[in-house]
Design a protein around this motif. Structure first.
Motif, PDB file in Angstrom:
ATOM      1  N   ASP A  27       0.998  -1.124   0.023  1.00  0.00           N
ATOM      2  CA  ASP A  27      -0.092   0.206   0.002  1.00  0.00           C
ATOM      3  C   ASP A  27       0.915   1.150   0.091  1.00  0.00           C
ATOM      4  O   ASP A  27       1.980   1.306   0.808  1.00  0.00           O
ATOM      5  CB  ASP A  27      -1.135  -0.119   1.223  1.00  0.00           C
TER       6      ASP A  27
ATOM      7  N   SER B 187       5.283  -0.439  -3.217  1.00  0.00           N
ATOM      8  CA  SER B 187       5.045  -0.494  -4.893  1.00  0.00           C
ATOM      9  C   SER B 187       4.858  -1.927  -5.074  1.00  0.00           C
ATOM     10  O   SER B 187       5.307  -2.682  -4.577  1.00  0.00           O
ATOM     11  CB  SER B 187       6.404   0.220  -5.606  1.00  0.00           C
TER      12      SER B 187
ATOM     13  N   ASP C  17      -3.456  -2.924  -1.827  1.00  0.00           N
ATOM     14  CA  ASP C  17      -4.298  -1.905  -2.549  1.00  0.00           C
ATOM     15  C   ASP C  17      -4.398  -2.175  -4.006  1.00  0.00           C
ATOM     16  O   ASP C  17      -3.685  -3.008  -4.660  1.00  0.00           O
ATOM     17  CB  ASP C  17      -3.849  -0.345  -2.091  1.00  0.00           C
ATOM     18  N   SER C  18      -5.606  -1.812  -4.588  1.00  0.00           N
ATOM     19  CA  SER C  18      -5.822  -1.994  -5.993  1.00  0.00           C
ATOM     20  C   SER C  18      -4.953  -0.875  -6.806  1.00  0.00           C
ATOM     21  O   SER C  18      -4.570  -1.218  -7.902  1.00  0.00           O
ATOM     22  CB  SER C  18      -7.133  -1.798  -6.505  1.00  0.00           C
ATOM     23  N   ALA C  19      -4.548   0.353  -6.195  1.00  0.00           N
ATOM     24  CA  ALA C  19      -3.895   1.122  -6.840  1.00  0.00           C
ATOM     25  C   ALA C  19      -2.554   1.435  -6.096  1.00  0.00           C
ATOM     26  O   ALA C  19      -2.554   1.706  -5.247  1.00  0.00           O
ATOM     27  CB  ALA C  19      -4.431   2.631  -6.866  1.00  0.00           C
ATOM     28  N   LEU C  20      -1.521   1.169  -7.009  1.00  0.00           N
ATOM     29  CA  LEU C  20      -0.087   1.235  -6.734  1.00  0.00           C
ATOM     30  C   LEU C  20       0.819   2.350  -7.738  1.00  0.00           C
ATOM     31  O   LEU C  20       0.125   2.512  -8.590  1.00  0.00           O
ATOM     32  CB  LEU C  20       0.642  -0.127  -6.617  1.00  0.00           C
TER      33      LEU C  20
ATOM     34  N   ASP D  61      -0.767  -1.956 -10.786  1.00  0.00           N
ATOM     35  CA  ASP D  61      -1.935  -1.694  -9.864  1.00  0.00           C
ATOM     36  C   ASP D  61      -2.019  -3.165  -9.096  1.00  0.00           C
ATOM     37  O   ASP D  61      -1.205  -4.274  -9.672  1.00  0.00           O
ATOM     38  CB  ASP D  61      -3.470  -1.732 -10.575  1.00  0.00           C
ATOM     39  N   GLY D  62      -2.846  -3.537  -8.014  1.00  0.00           N
ATOM     40  CA  GLY D  62      -2.699  -4.718  -7.520  1.00  0.00           C
ATOM     41  C   GLY D  62      -3.387  -6.209  -8.281  1.00  0.00           C
ATOM     42  O   GLY D  62      -3.012  -7.013  -7.990  1.00  0.00           O
TER      43      GLY D  62
ATOM     44  N   THR E   9      -2.665  -6.678 -11.298  1.00  0.00           N
ATOM     45  CA  THR E   9      -1.448  -7.212 -11.942  1.00  0.00           C
ATOM     46  C   THR E   9      -0.712  -7.872 -11.341  1.00  0.00           C
ATOM     47  O   THR E   9      -0.119  -9.144 -11.513  1.00  0.00           O
ATOM     48  CB  THR E   9      -0.803  -6.022 -12.783  1.00  0.00           C
TER      49      THR E   9
ATOM     50  N   THR F  73      -9.108  -1.809  -0.438  1.00  0.00           N
ATOM     51  CA  THR F  73      -8.887  -0.760  -1.530  1.00  0.00           C
ATOM     52  C   THR F  73     -10.132   0.568  -1.384  1.00  0.00           C
ATOM     53  O   THR F  73     -11.170  -0.120  -0.568  1.00  0.00           O
ATOM     54  CB  THR F  73      -9.113  -1.227  -3.085  1.00  0.00           C
TER      55      THR F  73
ATOM     56  N   ASP G 254     -11.750   1.226  -4.028  1.00  0.00           N
ATOM     57  CA  ASP G 254     -12.227   1.017  -5.003  1.00  0.00           C
ATOM     58  C   ASP G 254     -13.561   0.288  -5.075  1.00  0.00           C
ATOM     59  O   ASP G 254     -13.562  -0.867  -4.398  1.00  0.00           O
ATOM     60  CB  ASP G 254     -11.438   0.116  -5.954  1.00  0.00           C
TER      61      ASP G 254
ATOM     62  N   ARG H 221     -14.593  -4.186 -10.835  1.00  0.00           N
ATOM     63  CA  ARG H 221     -13.254  -4.264 -10.214  1.00  0.00           C
ATOM     64  C   ARG H 221     -13.145  -5.330  -9.184  1.00  0.00           C
ATOM     65  O   ARG H 221     -12.474  -6.293  -9.277  1.00  0.00           O
ATOM     66  CB  ARG H 221     -12.678  -3.042  -9.773  1.00  0.00           C
TER      67      ARG H 221
END
Length: 161
Positions: free
Chosen positions: A10, A35, A54-57, A61-62, A64, A84, A86, A91
């Motif tokens: 995160d 990351s 988290d889904s956003a890095l 993204d989480g 991948t 997340t 999101d 998603r």
């Protein structure tokens, strides 16, 4: 038993610290990364028992990360939990399609997170124990084994007569 390792991926420092403190209180060893690149490196060297991401890095993204892990037999069985902000249903569905064990949406009570983590780790340990028992080899001869030892009480009262 060794402490189970939880990897938190995160970029939000506040979330990292809250999760770190909470998981340590529960007796887990906590690894922190922010990351995808650092997470992959840490997974390869530390072999965590569970990943919460988290889904956003910052560098991807989480989703991948989850997909890459689930495609690798060495890491495929590691429970992967999304935590997340999101809230899009598509998603969430994608996360489960990729093999995520949970998809938790912020804000969430920390007790809910720690309970879900505990449950996932219990399931993982049951699976490992079952796999280890399956790997044990049975030795001896079937001639030395009575039929009742193979399937005790397998017949109902109606079928015994």
């Amino acid at each position: 038993m060794a402490q189970e390792k939880i990897l938190v991926v995160d970029a939000d420092e506040k979330s990292q610290k809250l999760l770190e403190v909470s998981f340590k209180k529960e007796g887990y060893q906590v690894l922190l990364t922010e990351s995808m690149k650092d997470a992959i490196k840490t997974i390869g060297t530390e072999n965590p028992d569970l990943i919460i991401c988290d889904s956003a890095l910052p560098d991807g993204d989480g989703f991948t990360l989850c997909q890459q892990l689930k495609l690798n037999p060495k890491f495929a069985t590691i429970p992967f939990i999304f935590l997340t902000e999101d809230v899009e249903l598509s998603r969430k569905m994608k996360a489960f399609e990729l093999g995520a064990a949970e998809y938790l949406q912020k804000p969430i009570f920390i007790k809910d997170v720690t309970s879900r983590v505990k449950l996932q780790l219990q399931e993982l340990n049951k699976t490992k124990l079952h796999d280890a028992q399956d790997d044990e080899q049975i030795t001896g001869s079937l001639e030395d084994t009575a039929t009742t030892e193979i399937h005790p009480l397998s017949l109902s009262k109606d079928r015994r007569s």
